[in-house]
Enzyme design. Structure first.
Site, PDB file in Angstrom:
ATOM      1  N   GLY A  33      34.262  52.120  43.657  1.00 52.77           N
ATOM      2  CA  GLY A  33      34.623  51.260  42.522  1.00 52.77           C
ATOM      3  C   GLY A  33      35.972  50.599  42.760  1.00 52.77           C
ATOM      4  CG  HIS A  34      39.607  52.965  42.866  1.00 53.56           C
ATOM      5  ND1 HIS A  34      39.192  54.269  42.965  1.00 53.56           N
ATOM      6  CD2 HIS A  34      40.339  52.885  41.724  1.00 53.56           C
ATOM      7  CE1 HIS A  34      39.653  54.957  41.929  1.00 53.56           C
ATOM      8  NE2 HIS A  34      40.342  54.147  41.162  1.00 53.56           N
ATOM      9  CD  GLN A  58      47.057  56.194  32.567  1.00 54.61           C
ATOM     10  OE1 GLN A  58      47.837  55.343  32.983  1.00 54.61           O
ATOM     11  NE2 GLN A  58      45.748  56.086  32.738  1.00 54.61           N
ATOM     12  N   GLY A 143      38.515  47.519  36.400  1.00 52.79           N
ATOM     13  CA  GLY A 143      37.079  47.785  36.390  1.00 52.79           C
ATOM     14  C   GLY A 143      36.503  47.742  34.983  1.00 52.79           C
ATOM     15  CG  MET A 180      31.092  54.529  41.982  1.00 50.71           C
ATOM     16  SD  MET A 180      31.087  55.467  43.499  1.00 50.71           S
ATOM     17  CE  MET A 180      29.554  54.902  44.198  1.00 50.71           C
ATOM     18  CB  SER A 181      34.621  58.306  37.341  1.00 53.43           C
ATOM     19  OG  SER A 181      35.709  59.055  36.846  1.00 53.43           O
TER      20      SER A 181
END
Ligand code: PAF
Length: 276
Positions: A33-34, A58, A143, A180-181
């Site tokens: 994803g990145h 965060q 994203g 994706m993560s």
């Protein structure tokens, strides 16, 4: 590719970069994803800067800041061929002694993820504003998987007249649809199998929408029932909201953002789909 840890050096090298400059802010532990964001930045710009910074402000006090996956050597190897500068500041460099300012976007930060994770978006917008000031990109890439984050950052950039374009790129998925993560790495094999129910429920929403269903409650209910059949899944929220204001909808009008947070075992995953 240069790897830089100080803000002063980043500023100095920024002046030597060829314009336009594409910027991809990340918290590292990079995945496909990145890399799709980095590739898009590469295609659309003459220079590419990627930041790797696990931003403590965060994360909530009970969240996974300490355990957040990190693998700098692997990240740098993945970026080597496609990136000009990797900016990798320490926490002390970004938040020195006495740091006491915040950047905060209004109402939309209280909804969805903001309701479940108070203060999360204040941490995101503060660090992203700092990164934008340091890197001064022409375009910055985020994203669609973090849909609310992207909407909030666009609003911050517009409201505060930040001189850049914020680009949202499509979610990259595993073959079974799981977005994706970096947090997918927390899932054990059984949880990983169970996590496919999240995308299954989004597809169900899209099917109902394509068939002409416009009652948001009915779609939310069917999604809930599907997810509840999976014993390892525990719903935090399921939302069908206006894609820009993020206000919940009774009647589904495009573009509508169907989004959710679901715990699979101890891992909280988010995903979404836009109905257009
Ligand atoms: O999406 C992320 O990885 C983070 O929220 C970001 C934008 C890098 C800010 O820390």
């Amino acid at each position: 590719m240069k790897v830089i840890e100080s803000i002063a050096e980043m500023r100095q090298l920024r002046q030597q970069l060829r314009e336009p400059v594409g910027f991809v802010p990340t918290m590292g532990y990079l995945h496909k994803g990145h890399m799709s964001l980095v590739r898009q930045a590469r295609n659309e710009n003459k220079s590419v800067v990627v930041s790797i910074f696990v931003n403590p402000t965060q994360f909530g006090p009970k969240e996974d800041f300490k355990g957040y996956p990190r693998d700098t050597q692997r990240d740098l190897a993945m970026l080597e061929a496609v990136t000009d500068i990797v900016f990798m500041p320490s926490v002390a460099e970004m938040y020195p002694e006495g740091f006491d300012s915040r950047v905060e976007v209004g109402e939309i930060t209280g909804r969805l993820e903001g309701a479940s994770r108070p203060g999360h978006f204040r941490g995101v917008t503060t660090v992203v504003a700092k990164l934008f000031n340091i890197v001064q990109p022409t375009k910055a890439y985020f994203g669609q998987k973090d849909a609310q984050q992207a909407v909030i950052i666009k609003k911050m950039a517009a409201d505060l007249d930040m001189n850049l374009e914020v680009v949202t790129c499509p979610t990259v998925r595993e073959p079974d649809g799981l977005a994706m993560s970096s947090r997918n790495t927390y899932l054990n094999p059984e949880e990983r199998r169970a996590a496919a129910v999240i995308y299954g429920s989004l597809k169900l929403a899209q099917e109902r929408w394509s068939e002409g269903e416009r009652n948001a409650d009915r779609i939310r209910k069917e999604m809930t029932e599907l997810i509840e059949k999976e014993p390892l899944a525990d719903i935090d929220y399921i939302s069908i909201a206006d894609a820009e204001s993020l206000e919940e909808l009774d009647r589904v009008e495009p573009p509508a953002l169907v989004s959710m947070a679901v715990r699979i075992g101890k891992t909280r995953l988010i995903d979404n789909m836009v109905l257009e």
